[in-house]
Motif scaffolding. Structure first.
Motif, PDB file in Angstrom:
ATOM      1  N   THR A  41       6.604  -2.356  -1.343  1.00 38.91           N
ATOM      2  CA  THR A  41       6.154  -2.591  -0.304  1.00 38.91           C
ATOM      3  C   THR A  41       6.067  -1.185   0.438  1.00 38.91           C
ATOM      4  O   THR A  41       7.008  -0.429   0.829  1.00 38.91           O
ATOM      5  CB  THR A  41       7.057  -3.536   0.664  1.00 38.91           C
ATOM      6  N   TYR A  42       4.888  -0.866   1.003  1.00 38.46           N
ATOM      7  CA  TYR A  42       4.352   0.544   1.621  1.00 38.46           C
ATOM      8  C   TYR A  42       4.094   0.279   2.827  1.00 38.46           C
ATOM      9  O   TYR A  42       3.289  -0.521   3.342  1.00 38.46           O
ATOM     10  CB  TYR A  42       3.225   1.235   0.774  1.00 38.46           C
ATOM     11  N   GLN A  70      -5.795  -4.988  -9.634  1.00 40.89           N
ATOM     12  CA  GLN A  70      -5.457  -5.789  -8.612  1.00 40.89           C
ATOM     13  C   GLN A  70      -4.673  -5.250  -7.515  1.00 40.89           C
ATOM     14  O   GLN A  70      -5.102  -5.559  -6.427  1.00 40.89           O
ATOM     15  CB  GLN A  70      -4.147  -6.669  -9.208  1.00 40.89           C
ATOM     16  N   ILE A  71      -4.175  -4.105  -7.830  1.00 40.98           N
ATOM     17  CA  ILE A  71      -3.693  -3.122  -6.589  1.00 40.98           C
ATOM     18  C   ILE A  71      -4.887  -2.700  -5.700  1.00 40.98           C
ATOM     19  O   ILE A  71      -4.758  -2.828  -4.385  1.00 40.98           O
ATOM     20  CB  ILE A  71      -2.710  -2.147  -7.369  1.00 40.98           C
ATOM     21  N   VAL A  72      -5.935  -2.271  -6.260  1.00 39.82           N
ATOM     22  CA  VAL A  72      -6.864  -1.695  -5.565  1.00 39.82           C
ATOM     23  C   VAL A  72      -7.738  -2.729  -5.029  1.00 39.82           C
ATOM     24  O   VAL A  72      -7.995  -2.847  -3.647  1.00 39.82           O
ATOM     25  CB  VAL A  72      -7.911  -0.929  -6.646  1.00 39.82           C
ATOM     26  N   GLU A  73      -7.918  -3.929  -5.400  1.00 37.14           N
ATOM     27  CA  GLU A  73      -8.559  -5.280  -4.894  1.00 37.14           C
ATOM     28  C   GLU A  73      -7.671  -5.442  -3.575  1.00 37.14           C
ATOM     29  O   GLU A  73      -8.202  -5.644  -2.415  1.00 37.14           O
ATOM     30  CB  GLU A  73      -8.390  -6.289  -5.523  1.00 37.14           C
ATOM     31  N   VAL A 118      -2.555   5.032  -2.431  1.00 32.77           N
ATOM     32  CA  VAL A 118      -2.663   5.372  -3.845  1.00 32.77           C
ATOM     33  C   VAL A 118      -1.755   6.743  -4.436  1.00 32.77           C
ATOM     34  O   VAL A 118      -1.001   6.478  -5.120  1.00 32.77           O
ATOM     35  CB  VAL A 118      -4.241   5.263  -4.387  1.00 32.77           C
ATOM     36  N   ASN A 119      -2.110   7.621  -3.568  1.00 32.86           N
ATOM     37  CA  ASN A 119      -1.416   8.888  -3.709  1.00 32.86           C
ATOM     38  C   ASN A 119       0.134   8.659  -3.580  1.00 32.86           C
ATOM     39  O   ASN A 119       1.194   9.024  -4.394  1.00 32.86           O
ATOM     40  CB  ASN A 119      -1.953   9.997  -2.835  1.00 32.86           C
ATOM     41  N   GLN A 120       0.658   7.962  -2.470  1.00 38.22           N
ATOM     42  CA  GLN A 120       2.019   7.622  -2.255  1.00 38.22           C
ATOM     43  C   GLN A 120       2.600   7.001  -3.518  1.00 38.22           C
ATOM     44  O   GLN A 120       3.867   7.036  -3.846  1.00 38.22           O
ATOM     45  CB  GLN A 120       2.184   6.826  -0.966  1.00 38.22           C
ATOM     46  N   MET A 121       1.645   6.011  -3.982  1.00 33.69           N
ATOM     47  CA  MET A 121       2.411   5.252  -5.176  1.00 33.69           C
ATOM     48  C   MET A 121       2.579   5.971  -6.339  1.00 33.69           C
ATOM     49  O   MET A 121       3.632   5.632  -7.210  1.00 33.69           O
ATOM     50  CB  MET A 121       1.361   3.753  -5.251  1.00 33.69           C
ATOM     51  N   LYS A 122       1.687   6.857  -6.512  1.00 33.54           N
ATOM     52  CA  LYS A 122       1.805   7.616  -7.659  1.00 33.54           C
ATOM     53  C   LYS A 122       2.999   8.712  -7.715  1.00 33.54           C
ATOM     54  O   LYS A 122       3.628   8.662  -8.545  1.00 33.54           O
ATOM     55  CB  LYS A 122       0.541   8.540  -7.922  1.00 33.54           C
ATOM     56  N   ARG A 123       3.223   9.264  -6.512  1.00 31.18           N
ATOM     57  CA  ARG A 123       4.471  10.012  -6.268  1.00 31.18           C
ATOM     58  C   ARG A 123       5.671   9.354  -6.373  1.00 31.18           C
ATOM     59  O   ARG A 123       6.857   9.687  -7.165  1.00 31.18           O
ATOM     60  CB  ARG A 123       4.357  10.708  -4.817  1.00 31.18           C
ATOM     61  N   VAL A 137       2.983   2.088  15.743  1.00 27.56           N
ATOM     62  CA  VAL A 137       2.941   0.768  15.144  1.00 27.56           C
ATOM     63  C   VAL A 137       2.996   1.048  13.381  1.00 27.56           C
ATOM     64  O   VAL A 137       2.050   1.586  13.053  1.00 27.56           O
ATOM     65  CB  VAL A 137       2.177   0.006  15.677  1.00 27.56           C
ATOM     66  N   TYR A 138       3.839   0.489  12.760  1.00 31.29           N
ATOM     67  CA  TYR A 138       3.824   0.356  11.373  1.00 31.29           C
ATOM     68  C   TYR A 138       3.214  -0.728  10.768  1.00 31.29           C
ATOM     69  O   TYR A 138       3.798  -1.759  11.226  1.00 31.29           O
ATOM     70  CB  TYR A 138       4.945   0.865  10.651  1.00 31.29           C
ATOM     71  N   HIS A 139       2.528  -0.754   9.842  1.00 28.22           N
ATOM     72  CA  HIS A 139       2.009  -2.052   9.109  1.00 28.22           C
ATOM     73  C   HIS A 139       2.314  -1.828   7.616  1.00 28.22           C
ATOM     74  O   HIS A 139       3.100  -0.739   7.452  1.00 28.22           O
ATOM     75  CB  HIS A 139       0.369  -2.114   8.962  1.00 28.22           C
ATOM     76  N   ALA A 140       2.201  -2.949   6.853  1.00 34.74           N
ATOM     77  CA  ALA A 140       2.901  -2.764   5.524  1.00 34.74           C
ATOM     78  C   ALA A 140       1.902  -3.566   4.688  1.00 34.74           C
ATOM     79  O   ALA A 140       1.126  -4.484   5.001  1.00 34.74           O
ATOM     80  CB  ALA A 140       4.230  -3.604   5.280  1.00 34.74           C
ATOM     81  N   VAL A 141       1.911  -3.132   3.448  1.00 34.12           N
ATOM     82  CA  VAL A 141       1.110  -3.778   2.090  1.00 34.12           C
ATOM     83  C   VAL A 141       1.930  -3.808   1.042  1.00 34.12           C
ATOM     84  O   VAL A 141       2.779  -2.861   0.853  1.00 34.12           O
ATOM     85  CB  VAL A 141      -0.114  -2.886   1.964  1.00 34.12           C
ATOM     86  N   THR A 142       2.251  -5.215   0.506  1.00 28.04           N
ATOM     87  CA  THR A 142       3.168  -5.179  -0.656  1.00 28.04           C
ATOM     88  C   THR A 142       2.353  -5.273  -1.894  1.00 28.04           C
ATOM     89  O   THR A 142       1.371  -6.185  -1.874  1.00 28.04           O
ATOM     90  CB  THR A 142       3.937  -6.552  -0.234  1.00 28.04           C
ATOM     91  N   PHE A 143       3.080  -4.896  -3.058  1.00 27.55           N
ATOM     92  CA  PHE A 143       2.411  -5.246  -4.253  1.00 27.55           C
ATOM     93  C   PHE A 143       3.370  -5.523  -5.368  1.00 27.55           C
ATOM     94  O   PHE A 143       4.365  -5.051  -5.657  1.00 27.55           O
ATOM     95  CB  PHE A 143       1.703  -3.675  -4.763  1.00 27.55           C
ATOM     96  N   PRO A 144       3.152  -6.958  -5.675  1.00 28.51           N
ATOM     97  CA  PRO A 144       4.135  -7.297  -6.697  1.00 28.51           C
ATOM     98  C   PRO A 144       4.353  -6.416  -7.959  1.00 28.51           C
ATOM     99  O   PRO A 144       3.347  -5.884  -8.498  1.00 28.51           O
ATOM    100  CB  PRO A 144       3.773  -8.771  -7.021  1.00 28.51           C
TER     101      PRO A 144
END
Length: 397
Positions: free
Chosen positions: A200-201, A172-175, A213-218, A158-165
């Protein structure tokens, strides 16, 4: 010699032969007795050999064993492929590090399968004992053991998702990451501003916050490399880091995709002319850092405008020392390929967009028009007055 020419010896021999063929009559008692049954032929000594008997036994056992194995495999394959006991969709968590025995027990305890031994045997026969993946799995009603094994091998969790505008600060992203109830682990340090790509990850249960976080950096590194390689040749931007800085300002100045290249064009024109950028969001970031937009800061106060601030582009020439947020791909592409205009100013037009101007006089007219629109809105919506959203009032002077 007799009369017919035969000797007495010959006559005597003939008499004996006649006696041999003479039938001796049986008595009435002997006549009614049955003839004796012939004795069976003598068995060969080889058939009675113990070695032969043992070999025959082994062959019989082997044949029966092959038949038993075949029947067992056929039954097991039927059980492995048949519809399972699950009556309704169910989510099951396979813990990280679980072995085949543990996985089979978990599935059986949750009613996904009804025979752990058959499941383990089937997985072993298919040589997948070491290929089952941990995670959170949603199994459909009636799912077979074969399908369960396939889902676990392919990792169909099952995949979940988190979105950052776009434009959000790293704080804000860390929060948001810390508030996610499914992600695991802690983030000790807030990443550098501008180092994360908002998007959206997707992730599975068991993923850590640091992994996101590492995925966002890459993703940011990859996007920036591609965009920098396609940039226009005559930009007043000397490095990918400077591109991110300007893109973060563009991101905060407009939320409209169709305006980003034109807003970027205004700032590029100003940099080429040696003009200050005069962007309101840079003031807020310099004063409040990553928490600049946690509260409604719809208008810049005069005291804030005049306060010492290394990010205040009304006070400094050129770009601020770092990004004021994490720009999205579109904003970075807008800076890499800005609109070719002579615009030097822009201001909100009251409808969610901006009015652009090439001269200060045109800009002043646009500012007066915007103020009129704002007064009308305040009059019509006195209790719900809005004054430009999150403070993105645009460049003015």
């Amino acid at each position: 010699m007799s009369e017919n020419g035969k000797s007495d010896t010959d006559l005597s021999q003939g008499a004996e032969d006649a006696a041999d063929f003479r039938v001796n009559p049986k008595s009435p008692r002997e006549a009614i007795q049955p003839e004796p049954v012939p004795a069976p032929p003598a068995r060969s000594r080889h058939v009675r050999n113990p070695v032969v008997v043992f070999v025959n036994f082994l062959l019989t056992v082997a044949v029966l064993g092959v038949i038993a194995v075949g029947v067992g495999l056929y039954w097991g394959k039927t059980e492995f492929d048949r519809q399972g006991p699950l009556a309704e969709r169910k989510t099951v968590i396979i813990a990280s590090g679980s072995g085949l025995n543990s996985i089979a027990a978990t599935l059986e305890a949750n009613g996904v399968i009804d025979d752990g031994l058959v499941f383990k045997t089937g997985v072993w026969i298919y040589k997948n004992a070491g290929n089952l993946k941990a995670g959170e799995y949603a199994f459909a009603p009636g799912v077979s053991m074969q399908e369960v094994m396939k889902d676990l091998v392919e990792g169909k969790a099952v995949y979940h998702a988190v979105t950052f505008p776009e434009g959000w600060t790293s704080a804000q992203i860390v929060e948001r990451l810390r508030s996610d109830p499914i992600l695991l682990g802690e983030i000790e340090d807030i990443p550098d501003e501008g180092s994360l790509l908002p998007d959206t990850y997707s992730f599975t249960r068991g993923t850590t916050r640091q992994q996101i976080v590492n995925q966002m950096k890459r993703a940011q590194d990859k996007a920036l490399t591609e965009i920098w390689a396609r940039r226009s040749d005559d930009l007043p931007i000397k490095s990918p880091e400077e591109l991110v800085i300007l893109a973060s300002i563009v991101e905060k100045e407009t939320a409209r995709a169709d305006e980003r290249p034109r807003v970027a064009g205004v700032f590029v024109n100003r940099l080429n002319r040696g003009m200050r950028l005069q962007s309101d969001p840079t003031i807020l970031y310099g004063l409040h850092g990553g928490n600049a937009w946690k509260e409604d800061r719809s208008a810049i106060k005069q005291s804030e405008l005049n306060a010492d601030n290394p990010y205040n582009t009304y006070q400094i020439a050129g770009l601020p020392p770092g990004p004021i947020g994490n720009p999205g791909r579109a904003a970075m592409e807008a800076v890499a390929s800005p609109s070719r205009t002579k615009d030097l100013y822009f201001v909100a037009d009251g409808s969610g967009g901006h009015s652009f101007a090439e001269t200060y006089e045109q800009h002043q007219r646009n500012v007066r028009r915007w103020r009129e629109v704002e007064r009308e809105k305040r009059a019509q919506e006195a209790e719900e007055a809005e004054n430009g959203g999150d403070g993105q009032n645009g460049t003015s002077q």
